[in-house]
Design a protein around this motif. Structure first.
Motif, PDB file in Angstrom:
ATOM      1  N   TYR A  60      45.680 -20.069  56.246  1.00  0.00           N
ATOM      2  CA  TYR A  60      44.770 -19.961  57.396  1.00  0.00           C
ATOM      3  C   TYR A  60      43.397 -20.513  57.045  1.00  0.00           C
ATOM      4  CZ  TYR A  60      41.475 -17.620  60.535  1.00  0.00           C
ATOM      5  OH  TYR A  60      40.452 -17.350  61.392  1.00  0.00           O
ATOM      6  N   ARG A 112      40.606 -25.214  64.721  1.00  0.00           N
ATOM      7  CA  ARG A 112      40.400 -23.905  65.336  1.00  0.00           C
ATOM      8  C   ARG A 112      41.716 -23.360  65.886  1.00  0.00           C
ATOM      9  NH1 ARG A 112      35.600 -22.598  69.464  1.00  0.00           N
ATOM     10  NH2 ARG A 112      36.740 -22.417  71.392  1.00  0.00           N
ATOM     11  N   SER A 156      44.719 -23.091  62.816  1.00  0.00           N
ATOM     12  CA  SER A 156      44.632 -22.035  61.811  1.00  0.00           C
ATOM     13  C   SER A 156      45.120 -20.717  62.393  1.00  0.00           C
ATOM     14  CB  SER A 156      43.187 -21.915  61.323  1.00  0.00           C
ATOM     15  OG  SER A 156      42.321 -21.713  62.406  1.00  0.00           O
ATOM     16  N   LYS A 157      44.657 -20.438  63.602  1.00  0.00           N
ATOM     17  CA  LYS A 157      45.051 -19.208  64.284  1.00  0.00           C
ATOM     18  C   LYS A 157      46.557 -19.195  64.509  1.00  0.00           C
ATOM     19  CE  LYS A 157      43.896 -18.955  68.532  1.00  0.00           C
ATOM     20  NZ  LYS A 157      43.133 -19.047  69.762  1.00  0.00           N
ATOM     21  N   PHE A 173      48.647 -18.554  61.346  1.00  0.00           N
ATOM     22  CA  PHE A 173      48.661 -17.164  60.883  1.00  0.00           C
ATOM     23  C   PHE A 173      49.489 -16.282  61.808  1.00  0.00           C
ATOM     24  CE2 PHE A 173      47.202 -12.953  59.889  1.00  0.00           C
ATOM     25  CZ  PHE A 173      46.955 -13.014  58.538  1.00  0.00           C
ATOM     26  N   ILE A 174      49.322 -16.473  63.103  1.00  0.00           N
ATOM     27  CA  ILE A 174      50.005 -15.575  64.040  1.00  0.00           C
ATOM     28  C   ILE A 174      51.509 -15.817  64.028  1.00  0.00           C
ATOM     29  CG2 ILE A 174      50.244 -14.982  66.478  1.00  0.00           C
ATOM     30  CD1 ILE A 174      47.195 -15.468  66.675  1.00  0.00           C
ATOM     31  N   ALA A 184      46.528  -9.256  64.848  1.00  0.00           N
ATOM     32  CA  ALA A 184      46.219 -10.606  64.371  1.00  0.00           C
ATOM     33  C   ALA A 184      45.777 -11.482  65.528  1.00  0.00           C
ATOM     34  CB  ALA A 184      47.441 -11.221  63.684  1.00  0.00           C
ATOM     35  N   LEU A 228      41.949 -12.848  65.182  1.00  0.00           N
ATOM     36  CA  LEU A 228      41.714 -14.252  64.856  1.00  0.00           C
ATOM     37  C   LEU A 228      41.196 -15.023  66.062  1.00  0.00           C
ATOM     38  CD1 LEU A 228      44.673 -15.014  62.497  1.00  0.00           C
ATOM     39  CD2 LEU A 228      42.377 -14.294  61.979  1.00  0.00           C
ATOM     40  N   MET A 249      34.295 -20.812  65.149  1.00  0.00           N
ATOM     41  CA  MET A 249      34.828 -22.166  64.978  1.00  0.00           C
ATOM     42  C   MET A 249      34.570 -23.014  66.216  1.00  0.00           C
ATOM     43  SD  MET A 249      38.356 -21.511  63.039  1.00  0.00           S
ATOM     44  CE  MET A 249      38.630 -20.162  61.968  1.00  0.00           C
TER      45      MET A 249
END
Lengths: 635, 504
Positions: free
Chosen positions: A148, A161, A164-165, A168-169, B432, B436, B444
């Motif tokens: 991430y 942006r 990365s999210k 991870f999810i 999460a 995030l 960001m």
């Protein structure tokens, strides 16, 4: 041994901490500390491997948590399988660290990048060394975080942006199943320690459970980006190229395969669970190859190729876990080479990533191009290149299954065969357009060979792409048997021991040589086909111009992203908003809470009316009270 | 034994230093300015912090294998008997948490501009004293009293320094929490009266219960009263709606202390009092508790996802996380309850950090709406790093204390019911998603148009802001890497509770 393993594991963590705390603004300090720590970890890992006879196994445990009957051990298991993985992680990791020094030279937040790389090395080594599933899960989550953080490196871009999210999810979704599987395993068998589990399954094979295996499989699907959780990997290319090479090609995505190999080797996975893996992965191997043809971004093509090859490894797990580790090892070498070559090209051409805007780089960047050529030949499985040995083994084993097998096995074989034919097509498309012909953009026209920081690791990795598999194929021992050609013997024992038996079995399959020859001819045919279509380096995609429908099919990669985007925007978010507005605000907050408040207020107002402090009402109250008292006394 | 005596003194110092400071400043109001009041507040919090950390270390080294109450002390103040204080492995972590968050909240308040800081610190110190007392007294009635000591300053502070919608929020919170506390008080009195206990001390009640066990009906009734009464204090579904509004309008230091520490009081009393004494009642209610708690995890989790206001999101997320703690208790196992304590501890530190950092973000952007921020990383890398750490702690990444709590609770739930375990674990994904998403929206991408004017003037965290954040983060990481610092004695203490060790 305990000391060495701790050093290999914690040196990179130390480096990450030092960089984050003290070298945040330093220009080169972060890079220096990180590279030195990666090098030291590699050196100590080698020392650990050389210090014992090649086939040793080391085990340790340290109780981290104890509550009720539950204990969680922070344990190391340093056997053939983990040595294989540790070698790949430390070796390829170190080379990519060196490469990064050159690649990131113009980056303003180098220190953050190198801290992330060091942290990744820590968490990835942790996965490889884990002695039980809980510990593996801990590091599993930590590599997810490193991934991430590194994808988010160019944090001001929209791609980073979102990607990365997403990475991870999506991984968390897989980890959910993984964790439930681990808990299932613990609750049912009372342990998650690999050697304990091996003993249990050995004594009583009826303890193997398909549902447990399928839950754990979810973790693999997330981390190794297989159906239906593959969507995050192509997007993850938004990170810096060395990250794509190290994390999203050579090591982290292969951690899923490593985990499955670990579990398969102790008999954790039932036949049904293995079939499920095989089916999902064979589909991925084939379709990712098709989808790679619809991409123009050099890194995305390689990402889809990674998906396809992870699929091949997954098929390998179903056929015999040694095949999966074999392909994992060679893939780590040639895919890292390809990504680093792509990185070298991108760096040299002013961050131009569209293959149709590049071109003609063979003359300008000979070392990079030569390395890319070697790796390309390796990935398309030309004999004597390392990719050939592992891919051929998977193909042969899958053919062996299908000879007398059910229709399922036959379909698997043809999917694998299809994947083998598609590889030269998309790799040719990439290679011809980037390195042959003439440049199609200013950036490509001005390209120059990269610095030694980049070309040296490339050269070493290219060597391994060529000859990395010779250790297994020919067994060339030297240094008193401590080294097996290019790899330490200790890192080859896992594949070697099983592969010996496996190979002789494969050779007994009827017509296996005919199949090998057919596969080789098909590969060459794929390469020729690719040359005909893309060999002229036109600066545009012929298929896209002539057959837009077909190109769109490739490009949309199965419409998975559209489906998931639709789900998130139109289902999940709407449900959440609905709950937040209607249920939470309207029903509970306004209707119930304020409603009760209103009722209280109205009742209070009523009482207030009755106590207006006039003589009239005072007398009424007095009489009422007196009456009540009388009733109570006499009733 | 010298060590023990020293710890007894420290225990009193930790509890009474903030109260003494508060009384001093208010008694000599004219002699204190804002600056000196701040200094007294920080000094008192520092004293409590040092004492509590020392006691934690002493307990961990001396009683790690045996557990049990230690450092019992019944001080007198000019002939007036003060409540008896003692700590066991359940209360030590909460006590330490209260002291650490208290210090962080004081340091944060000391570095920010506050109108009438004198009064602010009087209330803050009093609240800290109440908190430390609530987690260290062994007298159930005093637990309740100390809790009220900590609660009342929150109302006042909300009315005086609160943000938007403060009156409604304070009112709602006052009604909810007073009612909840009253219902649980009825339960406590019933427990005392039915057992013919000599007094309200835990030990006497436990002895009385051992002599004449409560009937099943009474257990059911009393546990129900405690569960819903205390549940309201912890925002158990459906009694949660005070929390989000209250936290988002409360002044930062009070929000930190309330959401981080005071809110855990309800769970703490359940674990310390209700579960050991009302074994049958706990078993009767456990399914109901688990189902309600699942609503906290899933339903509130989804509501959190829909929030655009940063502070509302943090507040809702803290409600959602409480569900897992209740699930740990509902599992009626050493592992589950131990996990609940770990999660209470971890969540306390992480949510306090989160409130602090949200406040820092809001101060810098002048925005509450996360969609109107963006790209802040470029200006505030340190703030972003802290925010990321707090987010990761909140979503249960290994390495932070919260992870151990969530893991232990989920493992224990499987034996309770695999289905409940599976539903509860979706919280991992939900947290999460919103965590995030917030990170992505705030830090960001490119700054939004609303920010473009002042974007280049936004400063990174100051030294004074970094210190309290670093303290909380260090605590989270310390327990994340050495969970035994909390669980060593806990294992022994909880294993001695029959409710948790009966095989089901």
């Amino acid at each position: 041994m305990y000391f060495q393993l701790n050093a290999v594991l914690f040196l990179p963590l130390l480096s990450a901490i030092v960089i984050a705390l003290f070298l945040r603004r330093s220009r080169w300090g972060g890079a220096a500390v990180s590279v030195v720590s990666a090098g030291a970890a590699f050196g100590i890992a080698l020392w650990a491997m050389f210090s014992e006879s090649p086939a040793f196994a080391f085990k340790s445990s340290y109780e981290l948590l104890k509550l009720g009957g539950f204990t969680l051990d922070f344990g190391f298991l340093f056997d053939g399988l983990s040595r294989n993985m540790v070698f790949i992680v430390c070796f390829v990791g170190f080379l990519i660290h060196v490469f990064s020094v050159g690649y990131m030279d113009d980056d303003s937040s180098k220190s953050r990048f190198f801290a992330g790389m060091s942290f990744f090395m820590f968490s990835m080594t942790g996965i490889a060394l884990s002695s039980n599933l809980f510990m593996m899960f801990i590091f599993w989550e930590l590599v997810g975080f490193s991934s991430y953080a590194l994808i988010a490196h160019y944090s001001d871009t929209e791609e980073a942006r979102a990607a990365s999210k997403k990475a991870f999810i999506v991984n968390r979704v897989g980890d959910l199943g993984f964790l439930l599987g681990i808990i299932f395993c613990y609750s049912w068998l009372g342990t998650t320690d690999f050697s304990e589990l091996a003993r249990i399954f050995h004594e009583d094979p009826s303890k193997v459970s398909t549902s447990m295996g399928l839950l754990v499989l979810c973790g693999f699907l997330g981390k190794s980006a297989q159906f239906p959780l593959q969507v995050w990997l192509p997007d993850a290319m938004a990170g810096p190229t060395p990250v794509s090479a190290l994390i999203h090609a050579a090591t982290m995505v292969a951690a899923g395969v490593f985990m499955m190999a670990r579990l398969a080797s102790i008999g954790f996975l039932s036949e049904d669970a293995l079939s499920a893996i095989t089916a999902l992965c064979a589909l991925m191997a084939f379709f990712a190859g098709l989808w790679a043809l619809g991409q123009n971004d050099i890194k995305k093509i390689l990402a889809y190729s990674t998906l396809a090859h992870l699929g091949l490894m997954g098929v390998g797990i179903g056929l015999g876990y040694d095949l999966a580790m074999y392909h994992l090892t060679t893939h780590a070498f040639f895919k890292a080479t390809l990504f680093l070559a792509a990185g070298s090209v991108i760096h040299a051409c002013g961050h131009q990533q569209d293959i149709f805007k590049l071109g003609g780089l063979f003359k300008k960047m000979p070392i990079t191009s030569a390395a890319a050529l070697v790796a390309t030949l390796s990935i398309i499985a030309i004999p004597y290149f390392s990719g050939y040995y592992s891919k051929e083994a998977i193909l042969a084993a899958s053919y062996g299954r299908s000879v007398d097998g059910a229709i399922f096995d036959k379909i698997i074989f043809w999917l694998v065969m299809g994947a083998a034919v598609l590889t030269p097509v998309y790799m040719g498309r990439l290679f011809f357009n980037v390195f042959c012909g003439k440049p199609h953009s200013d950036g490509a026209a001005r390209a120059r060979e990269s610095s030694l920081w980049m070309t040296l690791p490339l050269a070493v990795l290219a060597l391994y792409s060529l000859a990395g598999a010779w250790s297994f194929a020919y067994g060339l021992l030297w240094m008193d048997g401590k080294m097996n050609f290019l790899m330490p013997s200790a890192a080859t024992t896992f594949i070697g021991s099983v592969w010996e038996i496996h190979r002789s079995a494969l050779l007994k399959i009827p017509d296996v040589h005919a199949i090998k020859n057919a596969a080789f001819i098909a590969t060459l045919a794929g390469a020729v086909f690719s040359y005909i279509l893309y060999g002229r380096s036109r600066g545009y995609d012929l298929v896209e111009r002539r057959l837009p429908g077909v190109y769109r099919f490739f490009n949309k990669h199965g419409w998975f992203d559209d489906l998931y985007d639709w789900y998130v925007a139109k289902v999940q978010q709407r449900v959440a908003t609905l709950l937040a507005t209607f249920v939470d605000l309207l029903l509970i907050e306004l209707l119930v809470v304020r409603g009760v408040g209103m009722v209280c207020a109205v009742i209070g107002q009523g009482f207030k009316r009755m106590h207006d402090a006039s003589a009239n009402s005072e007398i009424k109250w007095l009489v009422a009270g007196f009456a009540l008292l009388m009733i109570l006394i006499y009733a | 034994m010298e060590m023990d005596d020293f710890c007894r003194v420290l225990l009193n110092v930790a509890v009474y230093a903030p109260i003494f400071g508060s009384v001093c400043v208010s008694a000599m109001f004219p002699f204190f300015g804002n600056r000196s009041a701040k200094a007294v507040g920080v000094a008192a919090a520092g004293l409590s912090f040092a004492s509590a950390v020392f006691i934690w270390a002493a307990y961990a080294s001396e009683f790690s294998s045996s557990g049990g109450f230690a450092f019992a002390t019944s001080p007198e103040f000019f002939g007036v008997a003060l409540p008896c204080l003692a700590l066991n492995a359940v209360s030590v972590p909460m006590f330490a948490l209260a002291a650490v968050v208290g210090l962080a909240a004081s340091l944060w308040a000391a570095r920010t501009e506050i109108g009438n800081a004198r009064l602010y610190f009087i209330l803050l110190m009093f609240m800290q004293g109440g908190l430390l007392g609530a987690f260290s007294t062994t007298n159930v009635m005093w637990m309740y009293m100390f809790h009220e000591f900590a609660l009342v300053p929150t109302f006042i502070a909300m009315c005086l320094w609160g943000g938007a919608g403060k009156r409604m929020a304070a009112m709602q919170m006052a009604v909810y929490l007073t009612l909840g506390a009253l219902v649980s008080l009825v339960g406590i009195i019933a427990l005392y009266a039915r057992t013919n206990s000599d007094d309200f001390s835990l030990l006497s009640i436990a002895l009385a219960v051992a002599k004449t066990p409560l009937g099943a009906d009474w257990q059911y009734a009393v546990f129900g009263l405690l569960m819903f009464g205390l549940g309201t204090l912890v925002s158990l579904f459906p009694f949660y709606s005070w929390a989000p509004r209250a936290y988002s309008s409360a002044p930062t230091s009070f929000a930190m202390l309330h959401a981080g520490v005071l809110k855990k009081f309800g769970l703490y009393v359940l674990i310390q009092v209700a579960v050991p004494l009302l074994s049958a009642g706990c078993a009767d209610w456990s399914k109901t508790m688990a189902v309600l708690a699942l609503f906290n995890v899933v339903y509130i989790g989804l509501v959190t996802m829909a929030q655009r206001d940063l502070k509302m999101m943090v507040s809702y997320s803290s409600v959602a996380h409480m569900g897992l703690c209740f699930l740990g208790i509902a599992s009626m196992s050493v592992l589950g309850v131990g996990g609940a304590i770990l999660l209470m501890f971890g969540h306390g530190a992480s949510v306090a950090l989160m409130f602090m950092l949200s406040n820092a973000v809001v101060n810098r952007t002048g925005q509450w709406d996360m969609l109107k921020m963006g790209g802040l990383y470029k200006r505030t890398p340190v703030l972003a790093a802290f925010f990321l750490a707090a987010t990761l702690a909140g979503l249960g990444l290994p390495g932070f204390a919260n992870f151990w709590g969530e893991l232990a609770i989920l493992v224990s739930l499987w034996n309770f019911s695999p289905a409940i375990c599976a539903v509860a674990s979706t919280g991992l994904v939900i947290s999460a998603v919103y965590g995030l998403r917030a990170m992505a929206n705030i830090f960001m991408g490119e700054p939004t148009e609303g920010l473009s004017g002042k974007f280049n003037l936004i400063p990174d965290m100051t030294f004074g802001e970094k210190i309290p954040a670093a303290i909380l983060l260090a605590l989270l990481l310390f327990v994340g890497f050495f969970p035994k610092s909390v669980t060593a004695g806990l294992d022994a203490d909880l294993s001695a509770v029959p409710t948790l060790t009966q095989s089901k």
